[in-house]
Scaffold this active site. Structure first.
Site, PDB file in Angstrom:
ATOM      1  N   ILE A   1     -13.974 -41.416  33.225  1.00 17.00           N
ATOM      2  CA  ILE A   1     -12.709 -42.148  33.017  1.00 17.00           C
ATOM      3  C   ILE A   1     -11.783 -41.323  32.122  1.00 17.00           C
ATOM      4  O   ILE A   1     -12.169 -40.977  31.010  1.00 17.00           O
ATOM      5  CB  ILE A   1     -12.946 -43.522  32.344  1.00 17.00           C
ATOM      6  CG1 ILE A   1     -14.111 -44.258  32.984  1.00 17.00           C
ATOM      7  CG2 ILE A   1     -11.684 -44.362  32.389  1.00 17.00           C
ATOM      8  CD1 ILE A   1     -14.566 -45.474  32.179  1.00 17.00           C
TER       9      ILE A   1
ATOM     10  N   LYS B   1     -18.375 -43.110  19.875  1.00 23.24           N
ATOM     11  CA  LYS B   1     -17.262 -42.989  20.834  1.00 23.24           C
ATOM     12  C   LYS B   1     -16.011 -43.663  20.281  1.00 23.24           C
ATOM     13  O   LYS B   1     -14.894 -43.163  20.471  1.00 23.24           O
ATOM     14  CB  LYS B   1     -17.665 -43.597  22.180  1.00 23.24           C
ATOM     15  CG  LYS B   1     -18.746 -42.787  22.883  1.00 23.24           C
ATOM     16  CD  LYS B   1     -19.311 -43.570  24.053  1.00 23.24           C
ATOM     17  CE  LYS B   1     -20.369 -42.795  24.814  1.00 23.24           C
ATOM     18  NZ  LYS B   1     -21.105 -43.655  25.757  1.00 23.24           N
TER      19      LYS B   1
END
Ligand SMILES: NC(=O)c1ccc[n+]([C@@H]2O[C@H](COP(=O)([O-])OP(=O)(O)OC[C@H]3O[C@@H](n4cnc5c(N)ncnc54)[C@H](OP(=O)(O)O)[C@@H]3O)[C@@H](O)[C@H]2O)c1
Length: 429
Positions: free
Chosen positions: A135, A204
């Site tokens: 993504i 993340k």
């Protein structure tokens, strides 16, 4: 003209990178006049079958064959972990090589050092694959959305926990059964702690928040809670009340003050993040000009991750053609936005209590909520075996610290055990 590339590590992601670079080399050559070629590959075991064909002389067990080769202008790191990946990347940058990495652990923990080394040496480092696999997230946040003040990031950015919670929701499995299934199917590692305890998602979030909010973010800025304590009952009651439970990475910038958390959260079924199932990832972004956006796709796997790595390689080849370098200004400014105590943020809260199934016990609970001025949106009461009743309450919006006080006071009551407390994501803020 050829652009020789050195690849450090050739496992799941690295082997995908080798095959995808080969597939796209003609296109890149047509676009730029420069042809990317994987010249040398560092591995530990020269004889392992990697599912892709190599000329034997391409493989090496000596990093110096890549770092010390003056022809190699781009180094791609897919080893993973902190060392030796950190040393190799710093060495490549110091020798004026551009670097691509998929390594979230390294960028989350040593990002500023690595980005400053790249800048000091006038070279680029790109790490799109480190968050969300295929993504595109970092590119859009850094480039396409740069005209915005990003105020909110809400992500499902760990595929393993999303798979486990999806199986608990869809098939009624309990946590241990769903984890065993994830391990059997290769979605979870033998030691799943980094995923199920929320650390992978927190790392993340560090990377995403630093880019979206233009500031240096440290792992210790993130409040982290994993999913081990989420039970099949929680999943079922959430469902009855109109929610699904997800491990939500939540970053907010409120006038330059940040709040960052990763924790199991009840998401209303009408929210787009509620429909992100199995090992898929998604990130919801709110910008002051763009409004709401959602990015969705495969967050891991050989070719999805290679897609992001090779996208970065092609960006570097274009940079070489144009004679430009990609910079990441936040790390250089050394700016640190203050991180506020998440306990001040307002959320609805889900409480699951186990209480003696006797007259008056629920009245005691209701009295406490009244005394602390916490109103109830949903109340469910179920009888269970052994003279116990399970009570589920979803409150209206209250500060986190008040939810904490409710839980502490409930725990001090003789006939009541607090089994779970989780925040609830609003439908639309
Ligand atoms: N797998 C995914 O879906 C995914 C998704 C997003 C990001 N990532 C990131 O991508 C990176 C690579 O992950 P992966 O799943 O491809 O890992 P992997 O399958 O374990 O591959 C690691 C590779 O590095 C080599 N290696 C390990 N230690 C080494 C050392 N000390 N010296 C030289 N070579 C060494 C191994 O060599 P041998 O093969 O010879 O043992 C292997 O080829 C990690 O940072 C990971 O977080 C992975």
């Amino acid at each position: 003209m050829q652009i020789p590339i050195g690849l450090l590590g050739c496992g799941t992601v690295g082997a995908g990178v080798v095959s995808l670079v080969r597939r796209r080399a003609d296109r890149v050559a047509n676009m730029t006049g420069l042809r990317p070629v994987i010249q040398k590959i560092l591995v530990r075991d020269l004889h392992k079958d990697r599912g892709v064909h190599f000329e034997h002389e391409q493989l090496t067990t000596s990093a110096e064959d890549i770092l010390g080769d003056p022809d190699i202008q781009i180094v791609v790191e897919t080893i993973g972990g902190i060392e030796p990946a950190r040393t190799y990347i710093l060495e490549a940058l110091a020798r004026k090589k551009h670097v691509v990495t998929a390594n979230k652990d390294l960028i989350a923990l040593h990002g500023p050092e690595i980005l400053q080394t790249a800048a000091a040496n006038g070279v680029s480092i790109l790490f799109e694959a480190s968050v969300g696999g295929a993504i595109p997230l970092l590119g859009p946040l850094q480039e396409n959305l740069t005209a915005n003040e990003v105020t909110d990031l809400k992500g499902i950015i760990n595929g393993t926990t999303n798979f486990i919670l999806s199986k608990m929701t869809e098939e009624g499995l309990d946590f241990d059964e769903a984890l065993a299934l994830a391990q059997e199917l290769g979605y979870a590692e033998a030691d799943p702690s980094s995923d199920v305890d929320g650390l992978d998602a927190a790392r993340k979030l560090v990377i995403l928040a630093s880019i979206a909010f233009h500031t240096e973010v440290h792992l210790s800025d993130v409040r982290v809670e994993g999913i081990r304590h989420v039970t099949a009952s929680d999943v079922r009651y959430a469902d009855e009340a109109g929610y699904v439970i997800k491990l939500l990475a939540d970053g907010r910038d409120r006038n330059g003050r940040l709040s960052l958390s990763v924790r199991p959260t009840l998401i209303p079924k009408s929210h787009p993040l509620a429909h992100v199932s199995d090992a898929f990832n998604a990130l919801f972004v709110r910008g002051d000009a763009a409004g709401d956006l959602m990015f969705f796709g495969r967050g891991a796997g050989r070719m999805p991750t290679a897609s992001a790595v090779v996208g970065d390689i092609i960006a570097l080849v274009r940079n070489l053609k144009l004679g430009v370098v990609t910079s990441w200004p936040y790390a250089l400014a050394g700016s640190r936005k203050p991180v506020v105590d998440f306990e001040d943020d307002l959320y609805k809260f889900y409480f699951r209590l186990m209480a003696a199934d006797q007259p008056g016990v629920f009245a005691q609970v209701a009295h406490l909520f009244g005394e602390l001025r916490v109103s109830m949106e949903t109340v469910l009461q179920k009888r269970v075996a052994g003279g116990q009743a399970e009570i589920v309450i979803v409150s209206h919006e209250i500060p986190g610290k008040l939810a904490h006080e409710v839980a502490t006071r409930l725990r001090s009551m003789p006939n009541i055990a607090v089994e779970a407390v989780m925040p609830v994501e609003p439908v639309n803020e």
